[in-house]
Design an enzyme around this catalytic site. Structure first.
Site, PDB file in Angstrom:
ATOM      1  N   ARG A  75       0.826  -1.199   0.000  1.00  0.00           N
ATOM      2  CA  ARG A  75       0.000   0.000   0.000  1.00  0.00           C
ATOM      3  C   ARG A  75       0.866   1.256   0.000  1.00  0.00           C
ATOM      4  O   ARG A  75       0.563   2.240  -0.676  1.00  0.00           O
ATOM      5  CB  ARG A  75      -0.945   0.006   1.218  1.00  0.00           C
ATOM      6  N   TYR A 104     -17.554  15.327 -16.396  1.00  0.00           N
ATOM      7  CA  TYR A 104     -17.969  13.929 -16.354  1.00  0.00           C
ATOM      8  C   TYR A 104     -19.006  13.718 -15.255  1.00  0.00           C
ATOM      9  O   TYR A 104     -18.889  14.263 -14.155  1.00  0.00           O
ATOM     10  CB  TYR A 104     -16.732  13.054 -16.125  1.00  0.00           C
TER      11      TYR A 104
END
Length: 380
Positions: free
Chosen positions: A46, A98
């Site tokens: 991560r 968008y």
């Protein structure tokens, strides 16, 4: 090096003892630390992964930035940028964005105390008037979606900075090959790398780049803290796809110019949206998306249903051509009344132009448009 060369010439695996010519997939969750110091360049996937690190350096180089970051989707990248804001801060966003961005700004961010207002980013006077004391981020797209307008990034950067705000530009529709917002004063760039950067419709990914190292440290803290990072295999696919971006995009743009010119001559098409100014200056660097209207929603639906080479898809930028009815697909999350306020025609059709033979694409559009008009004519 020029961008076409940068796409294929980079260090594929820094520090790898086998000197692979392609970046390996480091499919591991953890990395062994030095037994004496308990440190290492990577410890937990991560926080950092060698495959992802190559991609993040690559997008930073291509965009001319200081730091790059890879996320699980374009919206994850944008969300990370919005996490830089504090409770009570405000986003001033272009009103032609968008639909997923609108949904994020209108339904999720208010729960965290960040609210958005909207303005026509191509109207600089309106943008200047729209800033308030709480505005901390100006958000635009390098080509708006779906009307394909190109705002003046340098002017917007000056307006934002004069008021203590950051400018973030979504560069998905133009890519670093056609537009480098950071060079024009933007502070942050985000990409839905699912689109042109990947280019093959097989990866969902997002990227963010900053030109300020200190801002990069803050963005890394969000990326590491929330963990919406891009997985190693998707990273590998994206790096591979980016190598052919230049050749793909050149063919797509060449096809788009032909298709846009042809659409403009069709009596069944009422308006063509294509990124060019009065002199056609943007036509060479405006991407390969075209929108058009037919004047009738039913005719637009019939046209889409009759197409054979254009697959109905909510995304764009792949090597295969696709078609979208934004009001029912990519922008459905924007309420109908808001779309109406912004002049968003319900019959608007958006085309993503691929690398096919352009004669085949025009022939497909021709038969679909003719069929959609003929079906609307009364019998006899």
């Amino acid at each position: 090096m020029k961008p076409d060369t940068q796409l294929v010439h980079f260090v594929p695996c820094p520090g790898d003892p086998f000197h692979a010519s392609a970046t390996p997939i480091y499919q591991t969750a953890t990395f062994a630390l030095d037994q004496q110091t308990l440190t290492a360049p990577f410890d937990y996937a991560r926080s950092g992964n060698p495959t992802r690190a190559v991609l993040e350096r690559q997008i930073a180089v291509l965009e001319g930035g200081a730091r790059g970051f890879a996320f699980a989707s374009g919206l994850a990248a944008l969300t990370a940028v919005l996490r830089l804001l504090e409770v009570g801060d405000e986003v001033l966003a272009d009103n032609d964005l968008y639909g997923g961005t609108y949904r994020l700004l209108s339904t999720l961010m208010p729960r965290h105390g960040v609210h958005a207002r909207y303005v026509d980013a191509c109207d600089l006077d309106a943008v200047a008037r729209a800033f308030t004391a709480r505005t901390r981020l100006l958000l635009v797209e390098s080509l708006s979606n779906p009307h394909l307008r190109a705002a003046d990034i340098a002017a917007l950067a000056r307006l934002a900075h004069a008021r203590g705000a950051l400018l973030c530009v979504d560069n998905s529709a133009r890519t670093p090959l056609l537009c480098q917002p950071l060079a024009h004063g933007a502070d942050l760039v985000v990409h839905s790398a699912t689109k042109y950067l990947s280019g093959h419709g097989d990866v969902t990914a997002g990227l963010a780049v900053t030109r300020d190292p200190a801002l990069g440290e803050r963005l890394y803290a969000v990326q590491n803290g929330e963990g919406a990072v891009l997985a190693p295999f998707e990273t590998f696919l994206l790096l591979r796809g980016m190598k052919t971006l230049a050749v793909r995009l050149r063919q797509q743009q060449a096809n788009a110019r032909v298709v846009a010119s042809w659409l403009a001559t069709q009596p069944s098409v009422t308006h063509v949206y294509y990124p060019r100014d009065a002199a056609g200056a943007l036509a060479r660097d405006g991407g390969a998306v075209i929108s058009f209207t037919t004047g009738d929603c039913a005719a637009s639906r019939r046209c889409i249903a009759a197409l054979r080479l254009f697959s109905p898809c909510v995304s764009f930028g792949s090597v295969q051509s696709s078609v979208c009815l934004p009001c029912e697909m990519s922008h459905k999350s924007i309420p109908a009344d808001v779309r109406a306020q912004r002049g968003f025609a319900e019959d608007l059709v958006r085309l993503s132009i691929g690398i096919e033979d352009v004669d085949d694409l025009v022939a497909d559009l021709a038969q679909a448009l003719v069929g959609s008009v003929a079906e609307a004519l009364p019998a006899g």
